[in-house]
Enzyme design. Structure first.
Site, PDB file in Angstrom:
ATOM      1  N   LYS A  39       2.303  -2.939   6.100  1.00 33.80           N
ATOM      2  CA  LYS A  39       2.515  -2.766   4.660  1.00 33.80           C
ATOM      3  C   LYS A  39       3.957  -2.389   4.345  1.00 33.80           C
ATOM      4  CE  LYS A  39      -1.633  -3.762   3.262  1.00 33.80           C
ATOM      5  NZ  LYS A  39      -1.882  -4.941   2.407  1.00 33.80           N
TER       6      LYS A  39
ATOM      7  N   SER B 209       0.867  -1.183   0.000  1.00 32.90           N
ATOM      8  CA  SER B 209       0.000   0.000   0.000  1.00 32.90           C
ATOM      9  C   SER B 209       0.893   1.220   0.000  1.00 32.90           C
ATOM     10  CB  SER B 209      -0.885   0.010   1.255  1.00 32.90           C
ATOM     11  OG  SER B 209      -1.489   1.275   1.448  1.00 32.90           O
TER      12      SER B 209
ATOM     13  N   TYR C  78      -1.466  -0.930  10.549  1.00 34.16           N
ATOM     14  CA  TYR C  78      -1.642  -1.185   9.119  1.00 34.16           C
ATOM     15  C   TYR C  78      -0.449  -0.659   8.331  1.00 34.16           C
ATOM     16  CZ  TYR C  78      -3.552  -0.731   4.391  1.00 34.16           C
ATOM     17  OH  TYR C  78      -3.732  -0.781   3.032  1.00 34.16           O
TER      18      TYR C  78
END
Length: 270
Positions: free
Chosen positions: A158, A141, A154
């Site tokens: 990533k 991401s 998160y």
């Protein structure tokens, strides 16, 4: 001839969102696809829609045994495994600030986002190493590239995917296995909704609209990105067009990671 004729692929998290777009594109290009997802109803429906070229296997990528079973299913059902797309992921809860973060879901986020990618890369790589190589595509991401507040676990997961993928690319190149990352950004998918707290969900429409507008303001290309845009990048990495490409990270983000949009002042009238 379609670009993936004769190829067999696994797409994790393929029941919806970006994963679904990739699975549909791969089948359209001639591949046979294993849809690996925890969303049984959606996954089975997609497999039925795609016909004999697809099969669904219930898979929690945070469970290494289930990842191995998905690989076994591809080989047993279709006789091969040429492309592995480690796409399944989840967000972490949005918090007002780092001081409000309790990291209660850290283990779950890392297990799904990072361990799932690592196990998928390992298990697919084991088969590919004995069968002439293949392509592994890991979904990162722009949140793993650009720093920013919120969803700390998160973002960390990533970023770790990117570093792991580069390391795996070096190690697996000996076996003609290419490992590349895609870093989507500003793609409307259900994952943003899952990041909202109960309070946010009560006013989700306003919340999402604000987030999406911020994304638009930071994006040089003004059209909205779609799952099809990410699927196009995945197709490139899955085919021989990228036969000399490994260890790369491709942002699919409308130019967001390139830098801030330059705001131009209107010229004064003569």
């Amino acid at each position: 001839m379609s670009e993936l004729d004769g190829k067999v692929a696994i797409v994790t998290g393929a029941a919806s969102g970006i994963g679904r777009g990739i699975a549909e594109r791969f089948v359209a290009e001639g591949a046979r696809v294993v849809i690996a997802d925890v969303q049984t109803e959606l996954g089975e429906a997609l497999a039925a829609d795609l016909g004999e070229a697809a099969v669904f296997v219930a898979t929690d990528v945070g469970d290494q045994a289930q990842v191995a079973r998905a690989v076994d299913t591809a080989v047993e059902t279709f006789g091969a495994l040429d492309v592995m797309v480690n796409n399944a992921g989840r967000s972490s809860p949005l918090k007002k600030s780092l001081f409000d973060e309790d990291f209660a879901e850290f283990d779950s986020v890392m297990r799904v986002n990072l361990l799932g990618v690592m196990a998928g890369t390992r298990d697919a790589g084991r088969h590919m190493a004995d069968h002439g190589g293949g392509a592994i595509i890991n979904m990162a991401s722009i949140g793993g590239i650009l720093a920013g507040g919120g969803v700390a676990s998160y973002r960390a997961s990533k970023a770790a995917i990117i570093q792991f993928s580069k390391s795996a690319a070096i190690e697996l190149a000996h076996y003609e296995i290419r490992v590349n990352c895609i870093a989507p950004g500003n793609i409307p998918t259900p994952i943003l909704r899952s990041a909202a707290s109960e309070e946010d969900r009560a006013r989700l429409e306003k919340f999402e609209a604000k987030i999406r507008q911020t994304m638009r303001d930071d994006r040089p290309l003004k059209r909205e990105g779609t799952a099809d845009d990410v699927a196009e990048a995945a197709l490139y990495f899955a085919t021989d067009r990228s036969r000399y490409v490994t260890g790369t990270v491709l942002p699919v983000d409308g130019g967001t990671v390139a830098g801030k949009v330059l705001v131009r002042k209107p010229k004064p009238a003569d």
